[in-house]
Design an enzyme around this catalytic site. Structure first.
Site, mmCIF file in Angstrom:
data_model
loop_
_atom_site.group_PDB
_atom_site.id
_atom_site.type_symbol
_atom_site.label_atom_id
_atom_site.label_comp_id
_atom_site.label_asym_id
_atom_site.label_seq_id
_atom_site.Cartn_x
_atom_site.Cartn_y
_atom_site.Cartn_z
ATOM 1 N N LYS A 22 5.233 -8.762 -7.591
ATOM 2 C CA LYS A 22 5.084 -7.147 -7.882
ATOM 3 C C LYS A 22 6.334 -6.327 -6.919
ATOM 4 O O LYS A 22 7.442 -5.626 -7.353
ATOM 5 C CB LYS A 22 4.081 -6.578 -7.585
ATOM 6 C CG LYS A 22 4.223 -5.218 -8.694
ATOM 7 C CD LYS A 22 3.005 -4.396 -7.914
ATOM 8 C CE LYS A 22 3.086 -2.935 -7.257
ATOM 9 N NZ LYS A 22 1.941 -2.576 -6.838
ATOM 10 N N ASN A 23 5.705 -6.520 -5.690
ATOM 11 C CA ASN A 23 6.420 -5.836 -4.751
ATOM 12 C C ASN A 23 8.710 -6.136 -4.675
ATOM 13 O O ASN A 23 8.725 -5.735 -3.611
ATOM 14 C CB ASN A 23 5.852 -5.590 -3.211
ATOM 15 C CG ASN A 23 4.505 -4.696 -2.931
ATOM 16 O OD1 ASN A 23 4.700 -4.169 -4.348
ATOM 17 N ND2 ASN A 23 4.041 -5.489 -2.894
ATOM 18 N N CYS A 117 -1.197 4.765 -6.113
ATOM 19 C CA CYS A 117 -2.795 4.299 -5.017
ATOM 20 C C CYS A 117 -2.751 5.161 -3.953
ATOM 21 O O CYS A 117 -1.761 5.853 -3.726
ATOM 22 C CB CYS A 117 -3.127 2.775 -4.561
ATOM 23 S SG CYS A 117 -2.558 2.031 -5.538
ATOM 24 N N ARG A 122 1.761 9.379 2.377
ATOM 25 C CA ARG A 122 2.896 8.064 2.784
ATOM 26 C C ARG A 122 4.197 8.966 2.025
ATOM 27 O O ARG A 122 4.825 8.994 0.836
ATOM 28 C CB ARG A 122 2.940 7.220 1.360
ATOM 29 C CG ARG A 122 2.134 6.114 2.009
ATOM 30 C CD ARG A 122 1.315 4.837 1.174
ATOM 31 N NE ARG A 122 1.906 5.523 -0.173
ATOM 32 C CZ ARG A 122 1.372 4.861 -1.796
ATOM 33 N NH1 ARG A 122 1.735 3.295 -1.428
ATOM 34 N NH2 ARG A 122 1.482 5.270 -2.520
ATOM 35 N N PRO A 123 4.872 9.716 2.852
ATOM 36 C CA PRO A 123 5.812 10.572 2.633
ATOM 37 C C PRO A 123 7.156 9.676 2.740
ATOM 38 O O PRO A 123 6.871 8.489 3.215
ATOM 39 C CB PRO A 123 6.123 12.030 3.779
ATOM 40 C CG PRO A 123 5.130 10.648 4.570
ATOM 41 C CD PRO A 123 4.663 10.121 4.506
ATOM 42 N N LEU A 126 11.693 9.139 5.232
ATOM 43 C CA LEU A 126 12.870 8.504 5.432
ATOM 44 C C LEU A 126 13.875 7.499 4.387
ATOM 45 O O LEU A 126 14.743 7.743 4.966
ATOM 46 C CB LEU A 126 12.293 6.898 5.989
ATOM 47 C CG LEU A 126 11.576 7.435 6.990
ATOM 48 C CD1 LEU A 126 10.396 6.224 7.696
ATOM 49 C CD2 LEU A 126 11.824 7.916 8.524
ATOM 50 N N ASP A 312 -1.619 -4.957 2.479
ATOM 51 C CA ASP A 312 -2.277 -4.999 1.104
ATOM 52 C C ASP A 312 -3.243 -5.845 0.711
ATOM 53 O O ASP A 312 -3.983 -6.581 -0.162
ATOM 54 C CB ASP A 312 -1.154 -5.345 0.400
ATOM 55 C CG ASP A 312 0.078 -4.087 0.129
ATOM 56 O OD1 ASP A 312 -1.199 -2.654 0.327
ATOM 57 O OD2 ASP A 312 0.610 -4.329 -0.934
ATOM 58 N N ARG A 404 -2.572 -3.402 -12.361
ATOM 59 C CA ARG A 404 -1.360 -3.112 -11.559
ATOM 60 C C ARG A 404 -0.788 -4.096 -11.198
ATOM 61 O O ARG A 404 0.917 -4.111 -11.177
ATOM 62 C CB ARG A 404 -1.347 -1.287 -10.840
ATOM 63 C CG ARG A 404 -1.731 -0.129 -12.000
ATOM 64 C CD ARG A 404 -1.577 1.205 -11.452
ATOM 65 N NE ARG A 404 -0.313 1.392 -9.807
ATOM 66 C CZ ARG A 404 -0.336 1.535 -8.380
ATOM 67 N NH1 ARG A 404 -1.624 1.644 -8.036
ATOM 68 N NH2 ARG A 404 0.782 0.822 -8.122
#
Length: 442
Positions: A22-23, A117, A122-123, A126, A312, A404
């Site tokens: 998926k990633n 999630c 989690r900005p 960057l 994960d 998901r």
């Protein structure tokens, strides 16, 4: 809405094939916005997140068509649209990966700040800093990121963050830099196999990327990308989750469509805990056999960026270690607050204490079935592992989280002998339940 009913205590045995990652699939799909020709992808997992991104890409003028069970055809047919709305982006964080390709190919992007999630802050600073270094004008207003540039230009960009590099940020900036003028150098780049896969995909379409898989990636900009065909790498997180489930149930499972080199730290950790992990090679096919034949030893580990133990997998490993012969300590250097699964594991009889920035897992526990609720994607997998190892029946709610990131994990567990049933989330649909029992007791 569905839920899973799992009757534990049955060792998992058999052979199972992992799906595509998926990633890796999501940023590859987003990068198709850069192309001038049709793209055919294989080994694309059938997941809710893939469906969500397909909807978003269609809104952005991409014809997305399923041409097989795990195959997608993508072709850009309209380049006028550049807005990724909140209703779609809120469903998953990977939607932010359309930002770089939109600015690079269409000169403009308006993308809602992402969801996904609930595992901590989690900005995307960057991502934005990298695009600004490439020459984009950035504005954040009304919950949207707006970016514009006539043509991006090469630059040297550091993606070092307080918890390591950013994987989606590396994907976003690398994809954007492919069509920038000049040379872009990304330092402190993410090392994950999914970044290497994206680079290989882009190179196959005409990009000139080197250094993927190292902290420094060099991208020499090109004028255009063609179409092509590509096969997504196997999902290392799914593979490891299946390994952990086999060990937790004292079973033995053979996993195919797996790249053990992507899981070296995890395999080392599981062996350290006393699990039996064998890697078998037959011609071009690689298989991994995972077995739990004895009580596990307690261990101490921290989830860290690749090549470390993935964040994960932290929740699944935490569930596994509840049965170890002693106390284990777990921290998460990537998302220090990613322990929402702990309270649900404790409902099943686990003894886990928060200590500092991690947890201490008191071992020698025999978990018992309970009704629990998933808080995020990987927490749902951890609860499934715990339920398979527990005595009695468990009910896991909010399994839309599981869907998901895992392609019908319930069916794969069933194929291995797991007593797993997916049913409609309703009190009177739980096998063996009596929704009026509390009235009778009163």
């Amino acid at each position: 809405m569905d839920m899973l009913v799992i009757r534990g205590g049955q060792p998992l045995r058999g052979t199972v094939r992992t799906s595509g990652a998926k990633n890796a699939a999501l940023p590859i799909m987003a990068a198709c916005l850069l192309t001038d020709g049709p793209v055919r992808l294989s080994e694309v997992p059938k997941l809710a997140d893939v469906d969500s991104l397909s909807q978003l890409l269609r809104l952005l003028g991409v014809d997305v068509e399923a041409t097989g069970p795990q195959e997608l055809s993508l072709r850009v047919i309209d380049r006028q649209h550049f807005t990724a709305p909140y209703d779609l982006v809120r469903k998953m964080r990977a939607s932010i990966c359309v930002l770089g390709p939109l600015v690079a190919r269409r000169g403009r992007a308006k993308v809602s700040l992402p969801g996904g999630c609930n595992i901590g802050h989690r900005p995307i600073d960057l991502h934005l800093r990298g695009l600004e270094a490439l020459g984009a004008q950035i504005r954040v207003e009304g919950g949207y990121v707006e970016a514009s540039a006539r043509r991006l230009r090469g630059a040297t960009i550091s993606l070092a963050g307080p918890c390591g590099s950013t994987v989606t940020g590396t994907a976003n900036i690398m994809a954007a830099a492919v069509l920038a003028s000049g040379v872009t150098t990304i330092t402190s780049a993410a090392l994950e196999p999914e970044i290497v896969d994206l680079a290989e995909f882009l190179n196959g379409l005409g990009a000139q990327i080197t250094g993927q898989g190292t902290p420094e990636i060099r991208i020499e900009g090109v004028a255009a990308l063609s179409g092509g065909k590509y096969s997504v790498i196997p999902d290392r997180i799914e593979a490891a989750t299946l390994m952990i489930a086999a060990i937790a149930t004292r079973g033995e499972v053979t996993i195919t469509n797996i790249q053990p080199t992507h899981l070296e730290s995890v395999i080392h950790l599981l062996r350290e805990a006393g699990a039996d992990i064998e890697i078998e090679q037959s011609g071009e096919e690689t298989r991994v056999v995972a077995a739990g034949r004895r009580m596990l030893r307690p261990i101490e580990f921290s989830a860290t960026p690749y090549p470390g133990v993935p964040t994960d997998l932290q929740a699944q490993l935490t569930a596994l270690l509840t049965a170890a012969a002693g106390d284990s300590t777990v921290t998460d250097a990537v998302f220090p607050n990613r322990f929402m699964h702990v309270s649900e594991l404790c409902r099943m009889g686990a003894r886990i204490e928060h200590r500092g920035d991690g947890v201490v897992i008191r071992g020698r526990n025999r978990l018992s079935g309970a009704s629990v609720m998933a808080s995020d994607l990987r927490a749902s997998a951890a609860l499934a592992v715990a339920a398979l190892a527990a005595e009695g029946q468990s009910v896991i709610r909010r399994v839309y989280h599981l869907d998901r990131g895992y392609e019908r994990l319930d069916l794969k567990l069933q194929s291995l002998g797991g007593q797993v049933e997916r049913i409609l989330d309703s009190p009177d649909s739980i096998p063996g339940s009596d929704p009026t029992a509390f009235l009778k007791a009163a």
